[in-house]
Design a protein around this motif. Structure first.
Motif, short mmCIF file in Angstrom:
data_model
loop_
_atom_site.label_atom_id
_atom_site.label_comp_id
_atom_site.label_asym_id
_atom_site.label_seq_id
_atom_site.Cartn_x
_atom_site.Cartn_y
_atom_site.Cartn_z
N SER A 173 -5.93 6.79 1.17
CA SER A 173 -5.69 8.12 1.72
C SER A 173 -4.93 8.17 3.08
CB SER A 173 -6.96 8.89 1.72
OG SER A 173 -7.92 8.13 2.56
N CYS A 174 -5.23 6.84 3.66
CA CYS A 174 -4.73 6.60 4.93
C CYS A 174 -3.12 6.31 4.52
CB CYS A 174 -5.09 5.21 5.56
SG CYS A 174 -6.60 5.58 6.43
N LEU A 175 -2.82 5.67 3.52
CA LEU A 175 -1.50 5.38 3.38
C LEU A 175 -0.82 6.76 2.91
CD1 LEU A 175 -1.52 2.16 0.95
CD2 LEU A 175 -0.83 2.52 3.35
N ASP A 176 -1.38 7.65 2.22
CA ASP A 176 -0.70 8.92 1.76
C ASP A 176 -0.43 9.98 2.93
OD1 ASP A 176 0.02 10.44 -0.53
OD2 ASP A 176 -1.80 11.67 -0.30
N TYR A 177 -1.08 9.43 3.86
CA TYR A 177 -1.08 10.46 5.32
C TYR A 177 0.35 9.87 6.16
CZ TYR A 177 -2.18 12.37 9.81
OH TYR A 177 -2.26 13.13 10.91
N VAL A 178 0.98 8.48 5.80
CA VAL A 178 2.40 8.56 6.03
C VAL A 178 3.10 8.18 4.78
CG1 VAL A 178 1.81 7.54 8.09
CG2 VAL A 178 1.49 6.07 6.14
N SER A 179 2.91 9.01 3.73
CA SER A 179 3.52 9.21 2.47
C SER A 179 3.99 7.95 1.79
CB SER A 179 4.93 9.77 2.95
OG SER A 179 4.75 11.56 3.04
N ASP A 180 3.01 6.94 1.91
CA ASP A 180 3.57 5.39 1.47
C ASP A 180 3.02 5.29 0.03
OD1 ASP A 180 5.41 4.67 3.15
OD2 ASP A 180 4.13 3.91 4.36
N VAL A 181 2.30 6.17 -0.74
CA VAL A 181 2.09 5.86 -2.01
C VAL A 181 3.08 6.79 -3.04
CG1 VAL A 181 -0.13 6.12 -3.75
CG2 VAL A 181 -0.30 5.86 -1.00
N ASP A 182 3.42 5.76 -3.92
CA ASP A 182 4.47 6.25 -5.04
C ASP A 182 3.56 6.86 -6.32
OD1 ASP A 182 6.12 7.20 -6.92
OD2 ASP A 182 7.02 4.95 -7.34
N TRP A 183 3.12 8.16 -6.16
CA TRP A 183 2.14 8.54 -7.28
C TRP A 183 2.77 8.77 -8.61
CZ3 TRP A 183 -2.42 8.08 -5.69
CH2 TRP A 183 -2.84 8.04 -4.43
N ASP A 184 4.11 8.69 -8.77
CA ASP A 184 5.07 8.73 -9.96
C ASP A 184 4.56 7.31 -10.72
OD1 ASP A 184 5.72 11.25 -9.42
OD2 ASP A 184 7.47 10.86 -8.44
N ARG A 185 4.41 6.50 -9.80
CA ARG A 185 4.39 5.07 -10.63
C ARG A 185 3.28 4.95 -11.67
NH1 ARG A 185 6.90 -0.04 -9.58
NH2 ARG A 185 5.81 -1.68 -10.58
N SER A 186 2.17 5.69 -11.65
CA SER A 186 1.03 5.58 -12.50
C SER A 186 0.40 6.92 -12.76
CB SER A 186 0.23 4.76 -12.14
OG SER A 186 -1.15 4.64 -12.90
N GLU A 187 0.39 7.31 -13.86
CA GLU A 187 -0.39 8.81 -14.30
C GLU A 187 -1.91 8.47 -14.09
OE1 GLU A 187 1.12 11.39 -14.14
OE2 GLU A 187 -0.59 12.71 -14.68
N SER A 188 -2.22 7.28 -14.73
CA SER A 188 -3.86 7.09 -14.47
C SER A 188 -4.35 7.12 -13.12
CB SER A 188 -3.97 5.64 -15.11
OG SER A 188 -3.47 5.40 -16.22
#
Lengths: 224, 224
Positions: A173-188
């Motif tokens: 969630s901290c990384l997501d605050y700076v848009s650093d998670v590639d959520w497209d990489r894994s649907e799970s």
């Protein structure tokens, strides 16, 4: 408990988020004091000579180190549980807590959140691009590792939510605050994060807002 | 237990020493496999994808992360205890485990043992003198902090030995292998280390001998 517990924390510290989530999952109310931990006050160093957040003042005692605090919360309020029942299953949950607190944090969070946001917040310094690149590469490995676990399990350590999920979500969630998670990489992984993001315990994290560093629009969106 | 537990470790890893001490305090026998963790084999990465020692194989399951392993040992063999009775006292012991595993390790062990020995063992590189100097300075702060605790308490977290002492002795004994502890700085610390060094659980650590890097004569001496 006679007095409300008081949490000294910094909103974008993953270790503080871990404790905030655990407290909220245990349905415990608490006061908050935001600490600029990179320039600790003398009073704060009296509370925790390590100079680290989080610190929890509870029942007149001062607790520090997020893992020690979470174990304390689990002992005091075992229901709802954040650790599984058998010792071997608990060891697996705790192994993953160590994975996220140490390996994920050092390999990913420090290189991304640390370079892109915390360095600026603390001292105005520019991010080092080689560290950022390394963080992005490492993040892929970690997403794949989590995806591998989540293909076999509903939650990271088994079929119920545990401190492993709390520790992981705190970092992500901290990384997501700076848009650093590639959520497209894994649907799970996306399904898992969507589930944990929808929990009432997550709401306070989603309304965190660091002055001068607004989160991206998807950050608080449950449908990301 | 049907089969002997097997510990994958490296003799001069403080986290492995923490587990070796905890196992021995719990009077558990185990087999040892020495791992060159800086060039992990494929088999070892299957055991622990984090690539870290220690790893404990027990009852057909694989445990990793020293804190998770120690909590498991405590749950399985609560007697003799390595955590105090009350939740707040346990939180204090666990806070100190975090102190030594994270703060002490990063500020002292990495800069001294890491620069002076592990770098050479792993890759033949020379130590960086500014890191060594920083480690020496930081070590003084930590000795004074421990001395402050030991002036009020017999053991680091209270009046009985606990995982806090185990975690601290694990770090200090590694540093002592490269003569990096100034025992003259605090008599309280010397008395504490003398007490823990005399325990039967410590004997295997004192006979550790890394080929090409012999320990100093005082290392195994109970009267140092």
């Amino acid at each position: 408990m006679s007095q409300l517990a008081r949490l000294h924390h910094f909103p974008l510290s993953p270790f503080c988020r871990k404790v905030r989530l655990a407290l909220a999952e245990k349905r415990q109310k608490f006061e908050e004091v935001v600490e600029r931990y990179w320039e600790p006050s003398a009073e704060f160093l009296m509370l925790n000579p390590a100079g680290k957040v989080p610190v929890l003042k509870i029942e007149g005692r001062v607790l520090a180190e997020s893992t020690a605090i979470c174990e304390y919360l689990e002992e005091l309020w075992p229901d709802p549980p954040l650790l599984p029942e058998g010792p071997l299953d608990r060891a697996e949950a705790r192994r993953l807590v160590g994975w996220f607190d140490d390996k994920f944090y050092r390999e990913v969070t420090v290189n991304l959140l640390g370079e892109r946001l915390l360095k600026k917040v603390a001292g105005g310094r520019a991010p080092e691009s080689d560290k950022v690149m390394l963080g992005i590469r490492n993040c892929r490995f970690h997403i794949d590792y989590m995806a591998g676990l989540l293909d076999r399990r509903r939650w990271l350590a088994g079929n119920a939510i545990s401190l492993a999920d709390v520790a992981a979500a705190a970092q992500l969630s901290c990384l997501d605050y700076v848009s650093d998670v590639d959520w497209d990489r894994s649907e799970s992984l996306r399904i898992w994060y969507s589930a944990i993001k929808s929990r009432p315990s997550f709401r306070p994290l989603l309304s965190d807002h660091l002055p001068g560093f607004p989160p991206p629009p998807h950050y608080a969106d449950l449908d990301f």
